[in-house]
Every structure is written in structure tokens, then in C-alpha cells.
Design an enzyme around this catalytic site. Structure first.
Site, PDB file in Angstrom:
ATOM      1  N   THR A 143       0.922  -1.252  -0.247  1.00  0.00           N
ATOM      2  CA  THR A 143       0.036  -0.015   0.011  1.00  0.00           C
ATOM      3  C   THR A 143       1.020   1.261   0.042  1.00  0.00           C
ATOM      4  O   THR A 143       1.951   1.239   0.529  1.00  0.00           O
ATOM      5  CB  THR A 143      -0.899   0.008   1.314  1.00  0.00           C
ATOM      6  OG1 THR A 143      -1.472   1.160   1.280  1.00  0.00           O
ATOM      7  CG2 THR A 143      -0.090  -0.438   2.611  1.00  0.00           C
ATOM      8  N   ASP A 144       0.391   2.319  -0.511  1.00  0.00           N
ATOM      9  CA  ASP A 144       1.068   3.737  -0.467  1.00  0.00           C
ATOM     10  C   ASP A 144       1.055   4.227   0.928  1.00  0.00           C
ATOM     11  O   ASP A 144       1.805   4.869   1.343  1.00  0.00           O
ATOM     12  CB  ASP A 144       0.270   4.637  -1.244  1.00  0.00           C
ATOM     13  CG  ASP A 144      -1.221   5.069  -1.052  1.00  0.00           C
ATOM     14  OD1 ASP A 144      -1.684   4.209   0.065  1.00  0.00           O
ATOM     15  OD2 ASP A 144      -1.849   6.063  -1.701  1.00  0.00           O
ATOM     16  N   GLU A 145       0.203   3.701   1.963  1.00  0.00           N
ATOM     17  CA  GLU A 145       0.298   3.920   3.414  1.00  0.00           C
ATOM     18  C   GLU A 145       1.673   3.904   3.935  1.00  0.00           C
ATOM     19  O   GLU A 145       1.892   4.575   4.869  1.00  0.00           O
ATOM     20  CB  GLU A 145      -0.893   3.356   4.231  1.00  0.00           C
ATOM     21  CG  GLU A 145      -2.091   3.743   3.702  1.00  0.00           C
ATOM     22  CD  GLU A 145      -3.320   3.486   4.679  1.00  0.00           C
ATOM     23  OE1 GLU A 145      -2.999   3.478   5.898  1.00  0.00           O
ATOM     24  OE2 GLU A 145      -4.395   3.367   3.911  1.00  0.00           O
TER      25      GLU A 145
ATOM     26  N   TYR B 194      -1.824  -0.307  11.102  1.00  0.00           N
ATOM     27  CA  TYR B 194      -1.943  -0.895   9.545  1.00  0.00           C
ATOM     28  C   TYR B 194      -0.949  -0.680   8.830  1.00  0.00           C
ATOM     29  O   TYR B 194      -0.075  -1.955   8.398  1.00  0.00           O
ATOM     30  CB  TYR B 194      -3.366  -0.758   8.989  1.00  0.00           C
ATOM     31  CG  TYR B 194      -3.293  -0.927   7.518  1.00  0.00           C
ATOM     32  CD1 TYR B 194      -3.484  -2.227   7.077  1.00  0.00           C
ATOM     33  CD2 TYR B 194      -3.253  -0.040   6.498  1.00  0.00           C
ATOM     34  CE1 TYR B 194      -3.502  -2.624   5.754  1.00  0.00           C
ATOM     35  CE2 TYR B 194      -3.321  -0.269   5.260  1.00  0.00           C
ATOM     36  CZ  TYR B 194      -3.393  -1.452   4.858  1.00  0.00           C
ATOM     37  OH  TYR B 194      -3.151  -1.831   3.105  1.00  0.00           O
TER      38      TYR B 194
ATOM     39  N   LYS C 247       2.027  -3.339   7.175  1.00  0.00           N
ATOM     40  CA  LYS C 247       2.442  -3.452   5.862  1.00  0.00           C
ATOM     41  C   LYS C 247       3.891  -3.046   5.716  1.00  0.00           C
ATOM     42  O   LYS C 247       4.588  -3.638   4.831  1.00  0.00           O
ATOM     43  CB  LYS C 247       1.361  -2.724   5.091  1.00  0.00           C
ATOM     44  CG  LYS C 247      -0.007  -2.985   5.053  1.00  0.00           C
ATOM     45  CD  LYS C 247      -0.190  -4.640   4.366  1.00  0.00           C
ATOM     46  CE  LYS C 247       0.071  -4.782   2.879  1.00  0.00           C
ATOM     47  NZ  LYS C 247      -0.317  -6.001   2.614  1.00  0.00           N
TER      48      LYS C 247
HETATM   49  P1  NAD Z   1      -9.743  -7.248   2.098  1.00  0.00           P
HETATM   50  O1  NAD Z   1      -9.848  -7.042   3.584  1.00  0.00           O
HETATM   51  O2  NAD Z   1     -11.063  -7.088   1.118  1.00  0.00           O
HETATM   52  O3  NAD Z   1      -9.433  -8.642   1.658  1.00  0.00           O
HETATM   53  C1  NAD Z   1      -8.384  -9.476   2.394  1.00  0.00           C
HETATM   54  C2  NAD Z   1      -8.453 -10.961   2.182  1.00  0.00           C
HETATM   55  O4  NAD Z   1      -7.580 -11.558   2.954  1.00  0.00           O
HETATM   56  C3  NAD Z   1      -9.716 -11.718   2.621  1.00  0.00           C
HETATM   57  O5  NAD Z   1     -10.438 -12.169   1.752  1.00  0.00           O
HETATM   58  C4  NAD Z   1      -9.400 -12.355   3.905  1.00  0.00           C
HETATM   59  O6  NAD Z   1     -10.128 -13.539   4.111  1.00  0.00           O
HETATM   60  C5  NAD Z   1      -7.981 -12.615   3.677  1.00  0.00           C
HETATM   61  N1  NAD Z   1      -7.262 -12.838   4.927  1.00  0.00           N
HETATM   62  C6  NAD Z   1      -7.167 -11.991   6.150  1.00  0.00           C
HETATM   63  N2  NAD Z   1      -6.425 -12.682   6.899  1.00  0.00           N
HETATM   64  C7  NAD Z   1      -5.821 -13.750   6.176  1.00  0.00           C
HETATM   65  C8  NAD Z   1      -4.921 -14.959   6.951  1.00  0.00           C
HETATM   66  N3  NAD Z   1      -4.523 -15.006   7.969  1.00  0.00           N
HETATM   67  N4  NAD Z   1      -4.849 -16.051   6.188  1.00  0.00           N
HETATM   68  C9  NAD Z   1      -5.386 -15.983   4.860  1.00  0.00           C
HETATM   69  N5  NAD Z   1      -6.168 -15.121   4.355  1.00  0.00           N
HETATM   70  C10 NAD Z   1      -6.513 -14.174   4.938  1.00  0.00           C
HETATM   71  O7  NAD Z   1      -8.325  -6.436   1.544  1.00  0.00           O
HETATM   72  P2  NAD Z   1      -8.037  -5.862   0.215  1.00  0.00           P
HETATM   73  O8  NAD Z   1      -8.728  -4.286   0.297  1.00  0.00           O
HETATM   74  O9  NAD Z   1      -8.609  -6.474  -1.094  1.00  0.00           O
HETATM   75  O10 NAD Z   1      -6.634  -5.474   0.118  1.00  0.00           O
HETATM   76  C11 NAD Z   1      -5.862  -6.640  -0.364  1.00  0.00           C
HETATM   77  C12 NAD Z   1      -4.326  -6.524  -0.366  1.00  0.00           C
HETATM   78  O11 NAD Z   1      -4.009  -5.158  -1.081  1.00  0.00           O
HETATM   79  C13 NAD Z   1      -3.929  -6.044   1.089  1.00  0.00           C
HETATM   80  O12 NAD Z   1      -2.698  -6.698   1.010  1.00  0.00           O
HETATM   81  C14 NAD Z   1      -4.019  -4.635   1.288  1.00  0.00           C
HETATM   82  O13 NAD Z   1      -2.837  -4.111   2.147  1.00  0.00           O
HETATM   83  C15 NAD Z   1      -3.342  -4.080  -0.278  1.00  0.00           C
HETATM   84  N6  NAD Z   1      -4.012  -2.909  -0.525  1.00  0.00           N
HETATM   85  C16 NAD Z   1      -5.329  -2.438  -0.397  1.00  0.00           C
HETATM   86  C17 NAD Z   1      -5.708  -1.132  -0.967  1.00  0.00           C
HETATM   87  C18 NAD Z   1      -7.099  -0.983  -0.828  1.00  0.00           C
HETATM   88  O14 NAD Z   1      -7.464   0.575  -1.233  1.00  0.00           O
HETATM   89  N7  NAD Z   1      -8.133  -1.916  -0.308  1.00  0.00           N
HETATM   90  C19 NAD Z   1      -4.880  -0.626  -1.463  1.00  0.00           C
HETATM   91  C20 NAD Z   1      -3.533  -0.614  -1.817  1.00  0.00           C
HETATM   92  C21 NAD Z   1      -3.035  -2.234  -1.198  1.00  0.00           C
HETATM   93  O1  DAU Z   2      -4.153   4.053   0.634  1.00  0.00           O
HETATM   94  C1  DAU Z   2      -4.352   2.724   0.517  1.00  0.00           C
HETATM   95  C2  DAU Z   2      -5.146   2.127   1.436  1.00  0.00           C
HETATM   96  O2  DAU Z   2      -6.610   2.693   1.293  1.00  0.00           O
HETATM   97  C3  DAU Z   2      -5.190   0.745   1.683  1.00  0.00           C
HETATM   98  O3  DAU Z   2      -4.035   0.195   2.173  1.00  0.00           O
HETATM   99  C4  DAU Z   2      -6.177   0.300   2.859  1.00  0.00           C
HETATM  100  O4  DAU Z   2      -6.307  -1.198   3.048  1.00  0.00           O
HETATM  101  C5  DAU Z   2      -7.483   0.830   2.611  1.00  0.00           C
HETATM  102  O5  DAU Z   2      -8.337   0.514   3.704  1.00  0.00           O
HETATM  103  C6  DAU Z   2      -7.552   2.479   2.340  1.00  0.00           C
HETATM  104  O6  DAU Z   2      -7.244   3.045   3.629  1.00  0.00           O
HETATM  105  P1  DAU Z   2      -8.109   4.524   4.005  1.00  0.00           P
HETATM  106  O7  DAU Z   2      -7.786   4.536   5.266  1.00  0.00           O
HETATM  107  O8  DAU Z   2      -7.586   5.633   3.247  1.00  0.00           O
HETATM  108  O9  DAU Z   2      -9.454   3.806   3.500  1.00  0.00           O
HETATM  109  P2  DAU Z   2     -10.827   4.141   4.194  1.00  0.00           P
HETATM  110  O10 DAU Z   2     -11.824   3.908   3.196  1.00  0.00           O
HETATM  111  O11 DAU Z   2     -11.038   3.533   5.395  1.00  0.00           O
HETATM  112  O12 DAU Z   2     -11.080   5.721   4.507  1.00  0.00           O
HETATM  113  C7  DAU Z   2     -10.755   6.845   3.280  1.00  0.00           C
HETATM  114  C8  DAU Z   2     -10.937   8.126   3.877  1.00  0.00           C
HETATM  115  O13 DAU Z   2     -12.326   8.213   4.567  1.00  0.00           O
HETATM  116  C9  DAU Z   2      -9.863   8.287   5.111  1.00  0.00           C
HETATM  117  O14 DAU Z   2      -9.332   9.572   4.976  1.00  0.00           O
HETATM  118  C10 DAU Z   2     -10.810   8.099   6.327  1.00  0.00           C
HETATM  119  C11 DAU Z   2     -12.252   8.625   5.839  1.00  0.00           C
HETATM  120  N1  DAU Z   2     -13.503   8.084   6.407  1.00  0.00           N
HETATM  121  C12 DAU Z   2     -13.637   6.705   6.232  1.00  0.00           C
HETATM  122  C13 DAU Z   2     -14.450   6.019   7.020  1.00  0.00           C
HETATM  123  C14 DAU Z   2     -14.686   4.441   6.962  1.00  0.00           C
HETATM  124  C15 DAU Z   2     -14.514   8.651   6.757  1.00  0.00           C
HETATM  125  O15 DAU Z   2     -14.299   9.907   6.885  1.00  0.00           O
HETATM  126  N2  DAU Z   2     -15.641   8.099   7.501  1.00  0.00           N
HETATM  127  C16 DAU Z   2     -15.759   6.823   7.405  1.00  0.00           C
HETATM  128  O16 DAU Z   2     -16.463   6.214   7.957  1.00  0.00           O
END
Ligand code: NAD
Ligand code: DAU
Length: 350
Positions: A131-133, A156, A160
Site C-alpha cells: 500500500t501507499d500508506e 495497519y 504493511k
Molecule cells: P480485504 O480486506 O478486502 O481482503 C483481504 C483478504 O485476505 C480476505 O479475503 C481475507 O479473508 C483474507 N485474509 C485475511 N487474513 C488472512 C489470513 N490470516 N490467512 C489467509 N487469508 C486471510 O483487502 P483488500 O482491500 O482486498 O486488500 C488486499 C491487499 O491489497 C492487502 O494486502 C492490502 O494491504 C492491499 N492494498 C489494499 C488497498 C485498498 O485500497 N483496499 C490499496 C493498496 C493495497
Molecule cells: O491508500 C491505500 C489504503 O486505502 C489501503 O492500504 C487500505 O487497505 C484501505 O483501507 C485504504 O485506507 P484508508 O484509510 O485511506 O481508507 P478508508 O476507506 O478507511 O478511508 C478513506 C478516507 O475516508 C479516510 O480519510 C478516512 C475517511 N473515512 C472513512 C470511513 C470508513 C471517513 O471519513 N468516514 C468513515 O466512516
């Protein structure tokens, strides 16, 4: 036939990656390893579950013995590792779970790959999806580059960042062939409604308050999930071993502006007068340690590997809202049961 292990394939991004690989590469055998936590959902994959080149394995990456046995049985040629605890708010409440899955789980996979590939690393690849975080928070303009020093701010992102460091350490120390990508915020179909966009769509549909953290001034860089899956495909096939690639949409939005677009889009699609849902906006207590701004410079993957985002944001948001409207059963299934308790714990006293 190449055997590829995709972890976390029942989750949001993982399910799009699994679908893309199963459909596009009939010559690969795709194994989807997922624990099916609250975020994992096999309903995300019903359209491809009977394909001959697809196998689902239910298991936990934290269980090192299980991971070793899985590698022993299937002798994978490559790993695309997405399994993780992914929600920042949950990491604030329960950091240990993030250390277990994101750090220990990743090291278990690295150990298995190192052990079973040790005699011959050629044609092997450990692809770690991150992730970019990990880069922290931007305050004064600028973008995250692949060379930006790590500065994670939440449990988190710290977990990562740690997993990224372990992946690099295994290449440096043992010669494991690895590649890492760091992506910005994804949105699109199948995202669990704890994250901003699907949570707010669900609340608008149910006329529930839209809980904006702080003043809604935080900025995120949004990418349609299928474009992330396409980027993973390109990096998997054309990326250079040992490199990092940033993935992003050059698409920054202040939360409040994005929420207004969402309200307008949903209102239009369900036939509510424009502006109706704006009245649901409610300012609540800010997230602890809330990162102000993320913004990815994705020039490297664009110039070196020829990837670019395919969708404009308005089109992507339209498709996303349509998907949630057309999949009310999916939404109802994941927002009943444990979700209600989560929602009340997370939002009741904000
Ligand atoms: P998600 O939470 O939707 O899915 C995670 C999956 O991993 C689920 O299917 C869960 O059952 C599985 N999982 C969790 N713990 C596990 C374990 N111990 N063993 C096996 N499986 C397990 O997540 P996502 O948003 O699809 O993110 C996927 C990946 O991409 C993550 O590594 C996340 O850090 C990265 N990522 C997410 C975002 C985003 O915006 N969502 C952005 C950049 C990177
Ligand atoms: O940047 C990549 C990341 O983006 C991924 O690595 C993470 O897995 C993914 O969850 C996401 O993280 P964020 O914290 O940016 O996403 P989230 O959707 O939780 O929140 C987006 C923005 O909205 C953040 O500034 C917090 C705000 N927010 C979020 C929720 C859930 C609110 O204001 N209210 C809310 O209820």
C-alpha cells in the site's frame, strides 16, 4: 502448467486479481488461499469457481505448518500475496491481529517459498502487494515516489511496512526473487462496506447518517479496482525482479468532495431529488492519527511497463454504484450479523 498461489483471493482486490488470471491465463493453475475472515467472501467468485484452472484452499497464512504442507503438495511456481488485515480503523482497535496476519503471515509465505525454491530460483516469483500508506502522510504537496522513505503512521501501515521490509530482506539475504507494488486507495465492486465508498453507498441507500471523520479534508488518490488488478498482471509478467512499482490513479479527492459526488450519483440512480442525501452528512470524531493526504506518482509503471488507468473517476463511481444497486443480496448478506456489532462499536460514540 505454471502453478500460481494467490493469497487473499476471496477479498476485494484479490477476487478481481483471481478472476483476471483465471480468465486470461488458461495455461496457469490458480490456487486461491484464503482464511475467509469477515472480509473474505466466496460469493465474490461464483462466476469463475467451476473453471478447471481454479482451486480454492481455505487456510490461514499465520499457520506455518499449513503453509509448508500446501507448498509441499502443490509446488507453486509463483506467489501473488494479497492476504492481509486491511482496514485502518480495525488496526487502531486491534493491532495484534495485523501483526499476526500481515507480518507473521507474510514471513511464513516467504519461508515456504525460500525452502521449496531453494534449489532453483529461476522462473520463480514472490509478488508482494502493498500500500501507499507505508510512505506516511503528505502535508506540503508532492507525491510518493518509489524512493520515498517509509514513514508509516497507523498500526495497519506499520504492519504493511514491516512486511515490505521482510520481503526485501529475503531477496537481499537469500536471493529470493521478489517484486513489490504499493497502490493507492481502491474502489469498485465487491469492497466490504467498512471502507469509505461502499459504507457511504450503503448508508445513503438506507437513509443513515454519513459519518465524516474530522472536517472531511483528508485527501486520497482513488483507483478503480480492475485497474489495480491489470497493474498486478503487468508487473507479474513484465516487472523487474527486486523492483518496487507505485500504482495510482493521479486522481486525488478531498473526502468531502468525493462524498458529495457519491450523494449526487446515488440520488440520480435511485430517483431521489438531487441533493437529498447531502443532508445525511454528519461530522464525527476524527480517526486517531488520521493521515492527511496520500498521492502516488505512478510514472514508473506507466513509462517502464506501459500500464495506465483505464477509467475516469466519474465513470468508475457510476459503475460502482450500479454494482451495489444490482447486488443488494450481496450487500444484505455482508451487513447483517457481525457487521451490526462492528458498526455499533465503531460509530456509536463518535
Ligand atoms: P480485504 O480486506 O478486502 O481482503 C483481504 C483478504 O485476505 C480476505 O479475503 C481475507 O479473508 C483474507 N485474509 C485475511 N487474513 C488472512 C489470513 N490470516 N490467512 C489467509 N487469508 C486471510 O483487502 P483488500 O482491500 O482486498 O486488500 C488486499 C491487499 O491489497 C492487502 O494486502 C492490502 O494491504 C492491499 N492494498 C489494499 C488497498 C485498498 O485500497 N483496499 C490499496 C493498496 C493495497
Ligand atoms: O491508500 C491505500 C489504503 O486505502 C489501503 O492500504 C487500505 O487497505 C484501505 O483501507 C485504504 O485506507 P484508508 O484509510 O485511506 O481508507 P478508508 O476507506 O478507511 O478511508 C478513506 C478516507 O475516508 C479516510 O480519510 C478516512 C475517511 N473515512 C472513512 C470511513 C470508513 C471517513 O471519513 N468516514 C468513515 O466512516
Amino acid at each position: 502448467m505454471k502453478k500460481i498461489l494467490i493469497t487473499g483471493g476471496a477479498g476485494f482486490i484479490g477476487s478481481h486479481v483471481v478472476r483476471l488470471f483465471v480468465k486470461m491465463y488458461k495455461e496457469y493453475q490458480i490456487f486461491n488461499l484464503d482464511k475467509l475472515t469477515y472480509a473474505g467472501n466466496l460469493e465474490n467468485l461464483t462466476d469463475i469457481e467451476s473453471e478447471p484452472n481454479y482451486t480454492f484452499c481455505k487456510g490461514d497464512i499465520v499457520d506455518g505448518d499449513y503453509i509448508r504442507e500446501l507448498f509441499e503438495t502443490h509446488r507453486f511456481d509463483a506467489v501473488i500475496h494479497l492476504a492481509a488485515e486491511s482496514h485502518v480503523d480495525r488496526s487502531i482497535t486491534n493491532p495484534m491481529e495485523f501483526i499476526q496476519t500481515n507480518v507473521v503471515g507474510t514471513v511464513n509465505l516467504l519461508n515456504a517459498a525460500k525452502h521449496f525454491w531453494k534449489d532453483d530460483f529461476s522462473d520463480k516469483l514472490f509478488y508482494h502487494v502493498s500500500t501507499d500508506e507505508v510512505y506516511g502522510s503528505l502535508h506540503d504537496g508532492g507525491f510518493f515516489l518509489e524512493t520515498t522513505p517509509y514513514d508509516p503512521q497507523s498500526p495497519y501501515s506499520a504492519s504493511k511496512a514491516s512486511s515490505d521490509h521482510f520481503v526485501r530482506a529475503y531477496q537481499n539475504t537469500y536471493g529470493l526473487p521478489v517484486v513489490i507494488s504499493n497502490c493507492s486507495n481502491n474502489y469498485g465492486p465487491n469492497q466490504f462496506p467498512e471502507k469509505l465508498i461502499p459504507l457511504f453507498i450503503n448508508n445513503i441507500l438506507n437513509n443513515k447518517p454519513l459519518p465524516v471523520y474530522g472536517k472531511g479534508e483528508n485527501v486520497r488518490d482513488w483507483l478503480y479496482v480492475v485497474d489495480h488488478a491489470r497493474a498486478i498482471d503487468v508487473i507479474f509478467h513484465k516487472g523487474k525482479i527486486g523492483e518496487t512499482y507505485n500504482i495510482g490513479g493521479f486522481n486525488e479527492w478531498k473526502n468531502l468532495d468525493l462524498i458529495k459526488v457519491l450523494c449526487k450519483t446515488v440520488d440520480a440512480k435511485i430517483g431521489r431529488p438531487e441533493g437529498t442525501s447531502l443532508s445525511l452528512i454528519t461530522y464525527v470524531k476524527d480517526r486517531a492519527g488520521h493521515d492527511l493526504r496520500y498521492a502516488i506518482d505512478a510514472s514508473k509503471i506507466m513509462h517502464e511497463l506501459g500500464w495506465e488507468p483505464s477509467l475516469q473517476f466519474e465513470e468508475g463511481i457510476g459503475k460502482t454504484v450500479d454494482w451495489y444497486l444490482e447486488n443488494k443480496e450481496w450487500l444484505n448478506n455482508v451487513t447483517s450479523g457481525a457487521y451490526l456489532q462492528y458498526y455499533s462499536d465503531q460509530y456509536q460514540n463518535r
